[in-house]
Design an enzyme around this catalytic site. Structure first.
Site, short mmCIF file in Angstrom:
data_model
loop_
_atom_site.label_atom_id
_atom_site.label_comp_id
_atom_site.label_asym_id
_atom_site.label_seq_id
_atom_site.Cartn_x
_atom_site.Cartn_y
_atom_site.Cartn_z
N ASP A 98 0.85 -1.18 0.00
CA ASP A 98 0.00 0.00 0.00
C ASP A 98 0.90 1.24 0.00
O ASP A 98 1.78 1.36 -0.84
CB ASP A 98 -0.96 -0.08 1.20
CG ASP A 98 -2.02 1.00 1.20
OD1 ASP A 98 -3.02 0.85 0.46
OD2 ASP A 98 -1.87 1.99 1.93
N TYR A 201 -2.04 10.93 2.42
CA TYR A 201 -2.90 11.21 1.27
C TYR A 201 -2.96 12.69 0.96
O TYR A 201 -2.99 13.09 -0.21
CB TYR A 201 -4.32 10.70 1.56
CG TYR A 201 -4.43 9.21 1.64
CD1 TYR A 201 -4.64 8.44 0.49
CD2 TYR A 201 -4.32 8.54 2.86
CE1 TYR A 201 -4.74 7.06 0.56
CE2 TYR A 201 -4.43 7.16 2.93
CZ TYR A 201 -4.63 6.43 1.78
OH TYR A 201 -4.72 5.06 1.85
N HIS A 258 -6.82 -6.65 -1.48
CA HIS A 258 -5.74 -5.69 -1.28
C HIS A 258 -4.86 -6.04 -0.08
O HIS A 258 -3.70 -5.64 -0.02
CB HIS A 258 -6.37 -4.30 -1.07
CG HIS A 258 -5.39 -3.19 -0.92
ND1 HIS A 258 -4.65 -2.70 -1.98
CD2 HIS A 258 -5.02 -2.45 0.16
CE1 HIS A 258 -3.88 -1.71 -1.57
NE2 HIS A 258 -4.08 -1.55 -0.27
#
Length: 280
Positions: A98, A201, A258
């Site tokens: 990730d 982010y 994921h």
């Protein structure tokens, strides 16, 4: 080692295996922390490797700067370089899942001399991701990247009512109930932790030009992607091959989501071992 310093901040660290073993660094992603790597790390350690697993920037109170710019890839990768220096390592095998995969790709691009091999788990090459945001369903899969840019609102929504919405969202992305609840409640119990994690982010816009400018990497690379990953499109996964000029292996895990470190630690460890033994 149980910690190291970088940019004046203290980073806790998990270490497994013999101190004189060949080094592997495991980098976690959102919303996990270093603990998510423990099952994989134990397999690598049993095979004789020295495994270093840092809690990354924002995930601990002792390394949680407030400025969004402090979470740019160059700063995050500098933390890993500080870890290598503190451990007395010229280079190491770098594995990232990730967001940890984003740091791993950056290191392989900008600091290839410190990367013995690269293993990216789920995370495609930065340029592959940038290209597919405009040419495939990847933008729809990545909607949360835009949502997380909003100040304070994501923290409130995902942690209210004992993090019910946060845990439900993580379950929808493929995490089993127990792990989804654990991750979501950790944020609910420490709102500053969630802000630190979301700042990765929020720094994405500052790093946006890098995605298009990222170069093909030189270190031998293993890319592991689950065919049931609901955050990374098949097109981005396939285009990742163009992001490597060295030896490249693309391994599809059929029906895997994921969350490969959490759900397939043994299989992932075996893939990593095969990769690092092949490309010493």
């Amino acid at each position: 080692m149980d910690s190291f310093t970088s940019a004046g901040m203290k980073f806790p660290l998990l270490e497994f295996g013999p101190g004189d073993g060949e080094a592997v660094v495991l980098l976690h992603g959102f919303p996990a922390d270093a603990q998510s790597w423990k099952p994989t790390a134990k397999v690598l350690a049993a095979a004789g490797y020295r495994v270093l697993v840092p809690f990354q920037r924002g995930y601990v109170a002792t390394a949680r700067p407030k400025q969004v710019a402090a979470y740019r890839l160059r700063e995050l990768s500098a933390d890993v370089l500080s870890l290598l220096d503190a451990a007395g390592l010229e280079r190491a095998h770098i594995v990232g899942h990730d967001w940890g995969g984003g740091v791993a790709w950056y290191l392989a691009d900008r600091h290839s001399e410190r990367v013995a091999t690269l293993t990216a788990v789920a995370t495609p090459h930065p340029r592959a991701l940038a290209q597919t945001l405009l040419t495939s369903k990847q933008l729809l899969l990545s909607w949360y990247l835009l949502f997380f840019q909003i100040p304070r609102l994501p923290e409130w929504l995902l942690t209210r009512n004992k993090a019910q919405l946060g845990s439900r969202w993580l379950r929808k992305l493929g995490l089993e109930d127990r792990t989804a609840t654990k991750y979501a409640r950790a944020f609910a119990n420490d709102r500053a932790l969630m802000t630190g994690a979301l700042n990765w982010y929020r720094a994405l816009l500052l790093d946006a030009p890098y995605g298009w400018a990222a170069k093909p990497v030189i270190p031998a690379t293993l890319y592991v992607w689950g065919t049931a990953d609901s955050t990374v499109s098949a097109k981005a996964a396939c285009l990742t091959a163009k992001g490597v000029v060295g030896a490249y292996t693309f391994h599809r895990l059929e029906e895997a989501t994921h969350w490969i470190p959490e759900q397939h630690p043994q299989e992932l460890a075996e893939l990593i071992l095969q990769h690092v033994r092949t490309h010493k």
